[in-house]
Design a protein around this motif. Sequence first.
Motif, PDB file in Angstrom:
ATOM      1  N   ASP A  64       0.835  -1.205   0.000  1.00 35.01           N
ATOM      2  CA  ASP A  64       0.000   0.000   0.000  1.00 35.01           C
ATOM      3  C   ASP A  64       0.872   1.259   0.000  1.00 35.01           C
ATOM      4  O   ASP A  64       0.543   2.248  -0.660  1.00 35.01           O
ATOM      5  N   LEU A  65       1.977   1.223   0.714  1.00 35.80           N
ATOM      6  CA  LEU A  65       2.879   2.371   0.719  1.00 35.80           C
ATOM      7  C   LEU A  65       3.495   2.582  -0.660  1.00 35.80           C
ATOM      8  O   LEU A  65       3.669   3.722  -1.106  1.00 35.80           O
ATOM      9  N   TRP A  66       3.801   1.477  -1.349  1.00 38.16           N
ATOM     10  CA  TRP A  66       4.317   1.598  -2.710  1.00 38.16           C
ATOM     11  C   TRP A  66       3.295   2.259  -3.626  1.00 38.16           C
ATOM     12  O   TRP A  66       3.645   3.108  -4.461  1.00 38.16           O
ATOM     13  N   THR A  67       2.033   1.884  -3.481  1.00 36.06           N
ATOM     14  CA  THR A  67       0.996   2.515  -4.317  1.00 36.06           C
ATOM     15  C   THR A  67       0.875   3.997  -4.006  1.00 36.06           C
ATOM     16  O   THR A  67       0.689   4.818  -4.919  1.00 36.06           O
ATOM     17  N   ILE A  68       0.972   4.362  -2.747  1.00 34.44           N
ATOM     18  CA  ILE A  68       0.936   5.773  -2.372  1.00 34.44           C
ATOM     19  C   ILE A  68       2.096   6.524  -3.019  1.00 34.44           C
ATOM     20  O   ILE A  68       1.929   7.634  -3.540  1.00 34.44           O
ATOM     21  N   ILE A  69       3.273   5.920  -3.025  1.00 33.67           N
ATOM     22  CA  ILE A  69       4.428   6.551  -3.670  1.00 33.67           C
ATOM     23  C   ILE A  69       4.169   6.716  -5.166  1.00 33.67           C
ATOM     24  O   ILE A  69       4.420   7.785  -5.746  1.00 33.67           O
ATOM     25  N   GLN A  70       3.659   5.675  -5.791  1.00 32.15           N
ATOM     26  CA  GLN A  70       3.337   5.769  -7.228  1.00 32.15           C
ATOM     27  C   GLN A  70       2.363   6.898  -7.502  1.00 32.15           C
ATOM     28  O   GLN A  70       2.515   7.648  -8.474  1.00 32.15           O
ATOM     29  N   ASN A  71       1.341   7.026  -6.656  1.00 38.30           N
ATOM     30  CA  ASN A  71       0.307   8.044  -6.869  1.00 38.30           C
ATOM     31  C   ASN A  71       0.846   9.463  -6.725  1.00 38.30           C
ATOM     32  O   ASN A  71       0.209  10.420  -7.187  1.00 38.30           O
ATOM     33  N   ASN A  72       2.003   9.615  -6.073  1.00 39.82           N
ATOM     34  CA  ASN A  72       2.585  10.938  -5.882  1.00 39.82           C
ATOM     35  C   ASN A  72       3.752  11.213  -6.821  1.00 39.82           C
ATOM     36  O   ASN A  72       4.463  12.200  -6.653  1.00 39.82           O
ATOM     37  N   PHE A  73       3.911  10.367  -7.825  1.00 40.34           N
ATOM     38  CA  PHE A  73       5.034  10.519  -8.749  1.00 40.34           C
ATOM     39  C   PHE A  73       4.666  11.405  -9.947  1.00 40.34           C
ATOM     40  O   PHE A  73       5.230  11.262 -11.039  1.00 40.34           O
ATOM     41  N   TYR A  74       3.714  12.284  -9.756  1.00 36.43           N
ATOM     42  CA  TYR A  74       3.253  13.160 -10.826  1.00 36.43           C
ATOM     43  C   TYR A  74       3.167  14.592 -10.305  1.00 36.43           C
ATOM     44  O   TYR A  74       2.843  14.804  -9.139  1.00 36.43           O
ATOM     45  N   PRO A  75       3.446  15.587 -11.168  1.00 38.37           N
ATOM     46  CA  PRO A  75       3.276  16.970 -10.726  1.00 38.37           C
ATOM     47  C   PRO A  75       1.810  17.226 -10.358  1.00 38.37           C
ATOM     48  O   PRO A  75       0.926  16.637 -10.986  1.00 38.37           O
ATOM     49  N   PRO A  76       1.526  18.092  -9.360  1.00 39.12           N
ATOM     50  CA  PRO A  76       2.519  18.844  -8.570  1.00 39.12           C
ATOM     51  C   PRO A  76       3.047  18.076  -7.354  1.00 39.12           C
ATOM     52  O   PRO A  76       3.943  18.554  -6.672  1.00 39.12           O
ATOM     53  N   GLN A  77       2.476  16.883  -7.069  1.00 39.82           N
ATOM     54  CA  GLN A  77       2.907  16.134  -5.883  1.00 39.82           C
ATOM     55  C   GLN A  77       4.371  15.719  -5.963  1.00 39.82           C
ATOM     56  O   GLN A  77       5.019  15.513  -4.932  1.00 39.82           O
ATOM     57  N   LEU A  78       4.904  15.602  -7.184  1.00 34.38           N
ATOM     58  CA  LEU A  78       6.267  15.124  -7.365  1.00 34.38           C
ATOM     59  C   LEU A  78       7.275  15.972  -6.576  1.00 34.38           C
ATOM     60  O   LEU A  78       8.252  15.450  -6.047  1.00 34.38           O
ATOM     61  N   GLN A  79       7.032  17.273  -6.495  1.00 35.05           N
ATOM     62  CA  GLN A  79       7.945  18.150  -5.767  1.00 35.05           C
ATOM     63  C   GLN A  79       7.978  17.810  -4.278  1.00 35.05           C
ATOM     64  O   GLN A  79       8.979  18.064  -3.598  1.00 35.05           O
TER      65      GLN A  79
END
Length: 470
Positions: free
Chosen positions: A289-304
């Motif tokens: 689940d933590l990996w999925t959360i990381i994936q979901n934040n790998f896009y702008p603007p969350q990427l920053q």
Amino acid sequence: MLVLQSIGYAQGQPGVVRALEPCACQVKVDSSFRTRCAYLIVPENRRKKNGKTIKLPFIVVESKNPNKKKDPLLYTAGGPGGSSLGWARGVPQRLVINDRDCIAFEQRGTRYAVPNLWSNELSDAIKESYRKNLNKDSMVVVGVKRYKKALEAKGIDLSGYNTDETVSDIHDLLATLTLDSVNLSGGSYSGGLMLAVLQRDPTRIRSVVLDSPLPTFVPIDEDEPANFNEALQRLFKRVESDSTDKKRYGSLSERFRHYFTSIGNKTFTIPYVEKGTMDTLRLQYTRNDLWTIIQNNFYPPQLQQLPYILTDLMAGNHYNYVKPYLDQLFSQGNGPSGMRISVYCADQTAYHSEKVAHQLYDAYPHMRGYHINDVYQAMCDCWQVPPIKPETKQPFYSTKPALLAAGELDNACRPLYIDMIHHYMPNSQRLLFKNRSHGVGGPDMNRFTREFLNNPYRKLESATPEIIAY
């Protein structure tokens, strides 16, 4: 059923002309632009004679330029399983509309197509696995079986939903609209789809514009964990060189791998009250689940904010990230669409090597057991659809001009892929966006696209060091 007057620009190319059926435009486009909407009526499964037909909507947004070019831009979405028609809503703000018409084409099985291959069985099974703390992989298999049964009960032939059929749909659309010259645009999965359209018959294709493309010849299941880790390493190097907070961000790569390896067999719990209920549940979650959360934040603007999020997770501060993740899961559902499952199983899982996939876990033990893609072998074993044609999976050479764009931080389709496509397409040009991840888009890509389409053989030049043209 009526055959509408074609929207054509020229005559003479061969192709299967299909019936068109009038329909309302499913998305609103700036009313100052003339739009035309219809269903393309095509066979559900071309391997079967006298089988059912399905309806695929498209929207033509006409340029206001009286001297517009006669080679429109045709777009279809990635995924697989993404809806394309929403793209038409933004066409009036894109520079390309100043020179040529734009067409958004909805792929079979997606949101506005008839039928739409979405049903809640898989999503409901995933929710049940969380509510009752059941094994997630086991419940996914249960949900897939229910999902397939529900779609087949509606008379849907799942073997008709794959890239080969969509390629035929697009060629039928070009023939029906009497388009003798067209530019194709797609991203991620549909980048490979547009290459497959070109491979099948290049006659009508003037050029292609591909954003973060996944070539059909790439076995993504054998690549994506490595792709994800390569993107993470790029991010870590930037953080370590740019950040002055060495206590928080120092040795981030090593600390990250150590932490996510160490929690591989751990089960965490969170107190959770599902919206509309009163009871507090103790829900279990894992590293996956933590990996999925990381994936979901790998896009702008969350990427920053991703480096901060990673250090927070590594400090054990999971709640502020797991809670919204569960909120979204229960409110909006989770799990792939039937179209995504069908295409992915026919295109990828049918051709990948499970042996290679398991080698990835040895190379990246901190990801062991994580399904980085939401469609995988156990699901396809239940779905049971035939593979696409082997020739569709083969690379091919083409002299057609192409614009290929990728983000340096892409965690799914690495810039390597546009280099591989360029190897087979010598008249292609590449753009590397240094601060973007998957799906570069944006004003710069908008400007480059227009410049390329108006002169696809002229060398593009970048005025900013953040975008490399090569």
